[in-house]
Design a protein around this motif. Structure first.
Motif: not given
Lengths: 179, 471
Positions: B43, B49, B52, B300, B447
Motif C-alpha cells: 500500500q 487506489t 482510497w 488492504y 497510505k
C-alpha cells in the motif's frame, strides 16, 4: 591524495533467529570477534549471546523522571505559595493533593522525553543520517552477522568462511565500506 | 479454527497425541517474513487506489465544510453554539471527552498489552496508536475553541510569565490538570508511536525506488540499520515507555473525570467517576479500533494479520468494559438513592424520565444491552455484527458523555432558570470538522505509513503462526 581507508567485512546471512542465536555463540567460542548482528526484528537473547552490557536507558528514564518531579513541585510551590499566594475554594496555599496530577504528568513527560532523547543520542539516530546497510535484506527478512577482517587477522578468510558455514549461515558475502 | 478442531479430534481418537499448539495462530496463511514486508509495503509503495481517493476526498470535503463552522465560532464567538444560562457546557465538552476516550484503546493496546506480553497486539498496535494521536488532536480542538480567543490560550493555560504580573495559572483547578494530562498524553503517545515506526520506515527506505520516497523515509528512519545494539535499546525504550504510558492512560481519563467529580453539581460529584470514565474510554476506544480495523483489513487485504482471533479478543475486551460501565450506571443510581440527598436523587430520576429520557435510554441500549450480545460466540466472531455493534457502542458512549453533562446542568436548583439545550448548526459543524480531520489524517496514515508493525509481527511470526513457509 591520501589513500581511502577501507573496512572489509565478511557477512554471514541467516534466515532463522534460533539458528542465528546458536551461531553467534558458536562463532564467538571459536575466537572470532563479531562486529555486529543486524536483524529485521528484535531477537530475544541476542544481546546476551553477543555479550552486550544491559541497556542503561532505565537509569536515564529514572533520572529524567526525577527531574520532572522536582521541577513540577518546585514550580507549583514557588508560584502558588511564595510568588502569588491566593485562597482558592478555601484550599491551603500549599494544597499538596492538588499538586499531584501535574507532578505525575511532568514526571512522565520528562522521563519519556529524556529517555527517548538519550536513546537517539546514544544510538546516533538522527534525520538524514545515512544508514550503514551491509545487506539490504537486513531490514527485510534476513539476519546479517558482520565480521571485520582486520580485527580477526589471526584467522584467514577461508577459516572465517568455514566457521560461518558450519554455524548455519545460508549465505556468505563480502562487504567493503570506505571509511 | 483448524487448530481447535484438530485438537478435539486428537483427544477423541485413540491416540492421545497433541498435534497442535494450545493457542490459535496469530498470523494465518503460512506467511514468511518476506510476505509480511510485501503485504504491508504494497500500500505504501503503490499508487493510491480509487477507493482510497474517494474516501480521502469525502473526508477532505467534510473537513472543509466543518472549517466554516470553526471559522464562524472563532470570528463571531462561541455564542454561535446553542449554550444557554444553565447549560454552559454541552457538545464541546461532550465531544472532547468522547474523542479523548476513543484515543485510549491505542495506548492500551500498545502499552498495557505489551506489559502483559500479549502477542496479539502486534498486528493492531500501529493503527490503534495512530488512532490515539488523531483522536487526541480532535479532542484538543474543543477546549481550544471553547476558550473563545484561543490565541491568548498560551498564558491562560500554561504557567508562563504574562502581562498581568506574576499572576499564575491555578494549579488547584482540574481544568488545568487536563491541560497537563492531555498534552503529556499526546506527546508521549506520539513518541511511542514514532519509536515503533522507525524500524519499519527503514524497511520502506531500503525498498524505495524513487528519489522522493528514499529521501523522505530516509529522513524518517533516522539512519536505523537494525543492529543488535540498537534493538536492545529499542526494546528497553519500548518497555519503559509502556510502563510509563500505562499509568498515564489511567491518569488522563481520571483527570478528565475530575473536571466533573471535583465540582458540586448533583450528577457529577461522585467518586466513581475516575474508574468509570477509564472503563468507558477503553470501551469506546476498542469499538473505534474495531470499526477502523475491520475496514482496513478488508481494503488492504490484511485478513491474515488481523484475524478473527484478534477481532474476537477485542470483542471480549468490549464485553468486559461494557459490563463495567453498566455496573457503574447502576451504582450511580444506588448511591444517589442511598445518599438521601434530594437534589442528587432528582438528577438521576430526571435523567431517566425527564426531557432527555431519549438520550438516557439510547445510552443504555447502546452501551449496556447491545454489547452483551458478544457473549454469543457466533456474534463475537461475525465481522458484520462486530462492525455494526462497534458503531453502536461509539454512539452509546457519545450519549453517555452527553447525558452526564447536559442532563446534570439543564435543571439546576432554581426551576425558573431551567432550560432545554438544543444544538445549533455550528455545534454540529464543529463536530463534523473533527470527523473530517480524524479521517483525513487516518487516510494519510494508511497510505503513507505501514499500517501493521512489520518488525513486531515478524518477531512473533515463528512462535505464533500456524505454519511457516520455507523460503
Amino acid at each position: 591524495m591520501s589513500q581511502v581507508k577501507e573496512e572489509k567485512y565478511i557477512l554471514g546471512i541467516f534466515n532463522d533467529e534460533d539458528v542465528l542465536l546458536d551461531a553467534v555463540k558458536q562463532v564467538r567460542k571459536s575466537g572470532v570477534k563479531i562486529h555486529e548482528v543486524f536483524s529485521p526484528f528484535p531477537v530475544h537473547g541476542l544481546e546476551h549471546a553477543l555479550g552486550y552490557k544491559k541497556s542503561f536507558l532505565p537509569k536515564a528514564a529514572f533520572a529524567f523522571g526525577l527531574t520532572g518531579t522536582t521541577l513540577a513541585l518546585t514550580m507549583m510551590f514557588y508560584m502558588m505559595v511564595f510568588d502569588w499566594p491566593m485562597i482558592i475554594g478555601g484550599k491551603d496555599f500549599a494544597a499538596v493533593p492538588d499538586f499531584i496530577p501535574v507532578t505525575f504528568e511532568l514526571t512522565v513527560l520528562l522521563g519519556a522525553f529524556g529517555m527517548v532523547g538519550t536513546f537517539f543520542v546514544s544510538n546516533d539516530l538522527k534525520p538524514y543520517k545515512k544508514a550503514q546497510i551491509f545487506d539490504v535484506r537486513q531490514t527485510d527478512d534476513m539476519h546479517v552477522m558482520a565480521i571485520e577482517l582486520d580485527k580477526n587477522s589471526s584467522k584467514s578468510y577461508e577459516e572465517l568462511t568455514s566457521i560461518l558455514t558450519g554455524s548455519g549461515a545460508c549465505e556468505i558475502k563480502d562487504k567493503t565500506f570506505e571509511a | 479454527m483448524e487448530v481447535t478442531s484438530s485438537l478435539k479430534e486428537s483427544t477423541h481418537g485413540s491416540h492421545e497425541i497433541i498435534t497442535a499448539s494450545v493457542r490459535q495462530p496469530l498470523v494465518t496463511g503460512g506467511k514468511s517474513m518476506k510476505d509480511v514486508t510485501e503485504d504491508v509495503c504494497r500500500q505504501v509503495e503503490g499508487k493510491p487506489t480509487p477507493a482510497w481517493m474517494l474516501a480521502f476526498a469525502v473526508s477532505l470535503t467534510v473537513l472543509g465544510l466543518g472549517s466554516y463552522a470553526v471559522y464562524r465560532v472563532l470570528w463571531d464567538g462561541i455564542g454561535m453554539w446553542g449554550l444557554n444560562k444553565t447549560v454552559g457546557w454541552a457538545w464541546d465538552i461532550t465531544n472532547f471527552v468522547w474523542w479523548v476516550g476513543i484515543g485510549h484503546a491505542g495506548t492500551l493496546i500498545s502499552a498495557v498489552l505489551l506489559l502483559f506480553r500479549q502477542k496479539w497486539r502486534t498486528s493492531i498496535n500501529r493503527a490503534a496508536e495512530a488512532m490515539t494521536i488523531f483522536a487526541v488532536i480532535c479532542a484538543a480542538m474543543f477546549p481550544v475553541l471553547h476558550m473563545g480567543r484561543p490565541w491568548l490560550g498560551f498564558y491562560w493555560a500554561l504557567p508562563l510569565p504574562n502581562a498581568f504580573g506574576s499572576l499564575w495559572v491555578n494549579f488547584n483547578s482540574p481544568l488545568l490538570w487536563d491541560v497537563f494530562a492531555i498534552s503529556t498524553y499526546f506527546s508521549v503517545s506520539l513518541v511511542f508511536w514514532y519509536i515503533g515506526l522507525i524500524p519499519d520506515f527503514a524497511t520502506v527506505r531500503d525498498r524505495a525506488k524513487g528519489a522522493i520516497p528514499k529521501a523522505v523515509y530516509g529522513a524518517l528512519s533516522l539512519g536505523w540499520n537494525g543492529s543488535a545494539k540498537a534493538w536492545m535499546h529499542y526494546e528497553a525504550v519500548s518497555l519503559i515507555l509502556a510502563g510509563m504510558a500505562t499509568p498515564l492512560v489511567l491518569s488522563v481519563h481520571t483527570i478528565v473525570s475530575f473536571d466533573f467529580a471535583t465540582s458540586v453539581i448533583p450528577g457529577w460529584h461522585t467518586t466513581i467517576f475516575p474508574p468509570y470514565f477509564v472503563a468507558g474510554a477503553i470501551f469506546s476506544g476498542f469499538a473505534m479500533v474495531l470499526t477502523l480495523m475491520i475496514i482496513t483489513r478488508k481494503v488492504y487485504k490484511l485478513e491474515d494479520y488481523i484475524t478473527m482471533t484478534h477481532i474476537e479478543l477485542m470483542n471480549i475486551v468490549i464485553i468486559i468494559t461494557g459490563s463495567i460501565v453498566g455496573i457503574a450506571y447502576i451504582t450511580e443510581f444506588f448511591i444517589a438513592w442511598y445518599s438521601g440527598v434530594q437534589a442528587e436523587q432528582y438528577a438521576f430520576i430526571n435523567r431517566m424520565t425527564g426531557p432527555y429520557w431519549w438520550a438516557y435510554w439510547s445510552m443504555m441500549t447502546c452501551n449496556v444491552f447491545s454489547p452483551q450480545l458478544f457473549w454469543f460466540k457466533k456474534i463475537r466472531r461475525s465481522i458484520a455484527a462486530t462492525f455494526f455493534l462497534s458503531i453502536v457502542v461509539n454512539i452509546g458512549m457519545w450519549f453517555e458523555r452527553f447525558v452526564i453533562i447536559v442532563t446534570s446542568l439543564h435543571r439546576d436548583y432554581l426551576p425558573s432558570s431551567w432550560a432545554y439545550f438544543t444544538p445549533t448548526a455550528y455545534d454540529v459543524g464543529v463536530y463534523l470538522f473533527t470527523f473530517g480531520l480524524f479521517f483525513t489524517l487516518f487516510f494519510l496514515f494508511a497510505k503513507f505509513f505501514p499500517v501493521v508493525n512489520m518488525a513486531e509481527v515478524k518477531s512473533v511470526l515463528k512462535s505464533t503462526s500456524g505454519t511457516i513457509k520455507e523460503d
